[in-house]
Design an enzyme around this catalytic site. Structure first.
Site, PDB file in Angstrom:
ATOM      1  N   LEU A 210     -53.878  35.229 -56.350  1.00 46.49           N
ATOM      2  CA  LEU A 210     -52.457  35.587 -56.420  1.00 46.49           C
ATOM      3  C   LEU A 210     -51.651  34.592 -55.597  1.00 46.49           C
ATOM      4  O   LEU A 210     -52.003  34.296 -54.455  1.00 46.49           O
ATOM      5  CB  LEU A 210     -52.238  37.004 -55.871  1.00 46.49           C
ATOM      6  CG  LEU A 210     -52.939  38.151 -56.614  1.00 46.49           C
ATOM      7  CD1 LEU A 210     -52.858  39.437 -55.811  1.00 46.49           C
ATOM      8  CD2 LEU A 210     -52.323  38.337 -57.999  1.00 46.49           C
ATOM      9  N   HIS A 211     -50.562  34.091 -56.197  1.00 41.00           N
ATOM     10  CA  HIS A 211     -49.739  33.125 -55.454  1.00 41.00           C
ATOM     11  C   HIS A 211     -48.262  33.136 -55.858  1.00 41.00           C
ATOM     12  O   HIS A 211     -47.445  32.485 -55.224  1.00 41.00           O
ATOM     13  CB  HIS A 211     -50.278  31.707 -55.646  1.00 41.00           C
ATOM     14  CG  HIS A 211     -50.033  31.173 -57.048  1.00 41.00           C
ATOM     15  ND1 HIS A 211     -50.819  31.498 -58.119  1.00 41.00           N
ATOM     16  CD2 HIS A 211     -49.072  30.349 -57.525  1.00 41.00           C
ATOM     17  CE1 HIS A 211     -50.364  30.900 -59.193  1.00 41.00           C
ATOM     18  NE2 HIS A 211     -49.299  30.195 -58.872  1.00 41.00           N
ATOM     19  N   ARG A 212     -47.884  33.854 -56.911  1.00 38.87           N
ATOM     20  CA  ARG A 212     -46.495  33.833 -57.373  1.00 38.87           C
ATOM     21  C   ARG A 212     -45.557  34.427 -56.319  1.00 38.87           C
ATOM     22  O   ARG A 212     -45.915  35.402 -55.643  1.00 38.87           O
ATOM     23  CB  ARG A 212     -46.351  34.637 -58.665  1.00 38.87           C
ATOM     24  CG  ARG A 212     -47.139  34.079 -59.838  1.00 38.87           C
ATOM     25  CD  ARG A 212     -46.413  32.973 -60.538  1.00 38.87           C
ATOM     26  NE  ARG A 212     -47.205  32.435 -61.631  1.00 38.87           N
ATOM     27  CZ  ARG A 212     -46.829  31.409 -62.381  1.00 38.87           C
ATOM     28  NH1 ARG A 212     -45.672  30.815 -62.143  1.00 38.87           N
ATOM     29  NH2 ARG A 212     -47.594  30.969 -63.348  1.00 38.87           N
ATOM     30  N   ARG A 245     -50.011  29.578 -50.028  1.00 37.39           N
ATOM     31  CA  ARG A 245     -48.692  30.201 -50.076  1.00 37.39           C
ATOM     32  C   ARG A 245     -48.700  31.638 -49.580  1.00 37.39           C
ATOM     33  O   ARG A 245     -47.761  32.091 -48.933  1.00 37.39           O
ATOM     34  CB  ARG A 245     -48.149  30.145 -51.499  1.00 37.39           C
ATOM     35  CG  ARG A 245     -46.774  30.793 -51.630  1.00 37.39           C
ATOM     36  CD  ARG A 245     -46.220  30.716 -53.031  1.00 37.39           C
ATOM     37  NE  ARG A 245     -44.926  31.366 -53.041  1.00 37.39           N
ATOM     38  CZ  ARG A 245     -43.772  30.770 -52.791  1.00 37.39           C
ATOM     39  NH1 ARG A 245     -43.763  29.479 -52.506  1.00 37.39           N
ATOM     40  NH2 ARG A 245     -42.636  31.429 -52.805  1.00 37.39           N
ATOM     41  N   ASP A 285     -52.170  36.154 -61.169  1.00 36.53           N
ATOM     42  CA  ASP A 285     -50.804  35.964 -61.646  1.00 36.53           C
ATOM     43  C   ASP A 285     -50.612  34.533 -62.120  1.00 36.53           C
ATOM     44  O   ASP A 285     -49.496  34.065 -62.320  1.00 36.53           O
ATOM     45  CB  ASP A 285     -49.771  36.336 -60.567  1.00 36.53           C
ATOM     46  CG  ASP A 285     -49.957  35.561 -59.265  1.00 36.53           C
ATOM     47  OD1 ASP A 285     -50.725  34.571 -59.242  1.00 36.53           O
ATOM     48  OD2 ASP A 285     -49.330  35.937 -58.259  1.00 36.53           O
TER      49      ASP A 285
END
Length: 370
Positions: A210-212, A245, A285
């Site tokens: 997950l990084h969005r 991130r 994501d």
């Protein structure tokens, strides 16, 4: 367009983040076979070795001719630094064509600088749309497509989006997906048994990434996702390479506090796709992972309200889910019930490993390609 990509004019590829490298590799290789003069400019948007240099080594990309080393920052800071560095580079090189990939800040910065210097632009992966303007990537890809002289689409619906936005038909080429070229070209290197032994993984596990911004920037959202991932980990080990991130936010939320949550550093391309290939399901994501799981046949649970890659739902194993649905859907997958949503049995059209060759054929002068 007739002179674009000619052997006397240099083609400059702009890459800045790990998805760009995977997409660029087959295009660079195909143009090399055609004797086209080319160079690779790495903007340094992803600058950690595990996010960047390892991909060049694994994918056989030539070492970048230039590394701008831009690094991180706010969208404005990063895009401004990219534009300054790229303007300097293009002015000194005077390329005949600039090729950009995907939808990161490097993509739109290069397209804008090249357009203002009257250098033709080709966009690989054009026409993808989530119709969600809160996503920075949606802004980037829409602007890039309007600035591009050549738009290479990965799917039929992408062609339709471009046409509805007024892009002339002779600028649009349906070529397939170069990311799948890379996947199929390395299929025999994705040794799941060896990876399980090396990482001491059980036979059944869930992979997550997950990084969005919508998932990792808000502490409340991160806390909620951490709770859901722990509920998944109650059922099976969860292996999650943590993107830089979101690292701090997930650490503060206690993601690693569950005994079956296995947090890892970012993986190189071969290890990451091997991890995905061997998993029972993937929670993500990422747009690229939606595509890779479609080809690998791995159930993909995408924690987003929309996707710019609907072909992975209609032709693949992808499903858009909310965090509240996540634990139950993982339980269904582990029980063998499946979550199939595909309405077409085969893979998307032209996702056959030859997209790079089709792109090279257009750029080198319109020759026929597979």
């Amino acid at each position: 367009m007739s002179s674009v990509g000619s052997r006397s004019a240099e083609v400059v590829h702009i890459v800045g983040a790990r998805p760009n490298f995977v997409k660029a590799a087959p295009v660079v290789a195909a143009l090399e076979k055609r004797g086209v003069r080319q160079s690779v400019v790495h903007t340094g948007q992803h600058y950690d070795d595990r996010m960047s240099a390892v991909f060049f080594r694994e994918l056989g990309l030539p070492r970048p001719d230039v590394d701008l080393g831009v690094g991180s920052g706010s969208h404005a800071e990063q895009t401004a630094a990219l534009m300054v560095g790229l303007e300097r580079e293009f002015t000194s090189r005077s390329p005949g064509l600039v090729v950009v990939y995907g939808d990161v800040n490097s993509t739109v910065a290069a397209a804008l600088v090249a357009a203002k210097l009257h250098i033709p632009v080709a966009h690989v992966e054009a026409g993808l749309r989530s119709f969600d303007r809160t996503m920075p990537e949606e802004v980037n890809r829409r602007l890039t497509d309007q600035l591009s002289d050549v738009c290479f689409a990965t799917s039929p619906e992408a062609v339709g989006h471009l046409a509805r936005e007024g892009v002339a038909a002779d600028r649009i080429h349906l070529v397939g997906n170069p990311m799948i070229d890379t996947l199929l070209g390395h299929l025999d290197r994705f040794d799941t048994a060896a990876l399980r032994r090396r990482l001491d993984l059980p036979d059944t596990y869930v992979a997550a990434t997950l990084h969005r911004p919508a998932n990792v920037d808000d502490p409340e959202t991160v806390a909620r996702l951490t709770k859901r991932l722990h509920e998944v980990a109650d059922q099976a080990d969860v292996v999650m390479p943590v993107h830089p991130r979101g690292r701090r936010a997930f650490e503060e939320a206690g993601l690693g506090g569950h005994p079956r949550m296995r947090l890892a550093e970012p993986l190189g391309y071969i290890d990451f796709v091997t991890l995905v290939r061997g998993s029972a399901a993937v929670v993500t994501d990422s747009g690229g992972v939606q595509e890779e799981t479609t080809i690998l046949g791995v159930p993909c649970l995408t924690l987003r309200p929309n996707t710019e890659r609907p072909v992975t739902i209609s032709h693949g194993t992808n499903r858009l889910v909310t965090d509240t649905e996540l634990p139950g859907l993982v339980a269904a997958i582990l029980a063998g019930d499946g979550i199939g949503t595909a309405t077409v049995a085969e893979v998307p059209p032209l996702w056959d490993g030859h997209a790079g060759e089709r792109i090279a054929a257009v750029l080198a002068g319109g020759d026929t390609a597979p």
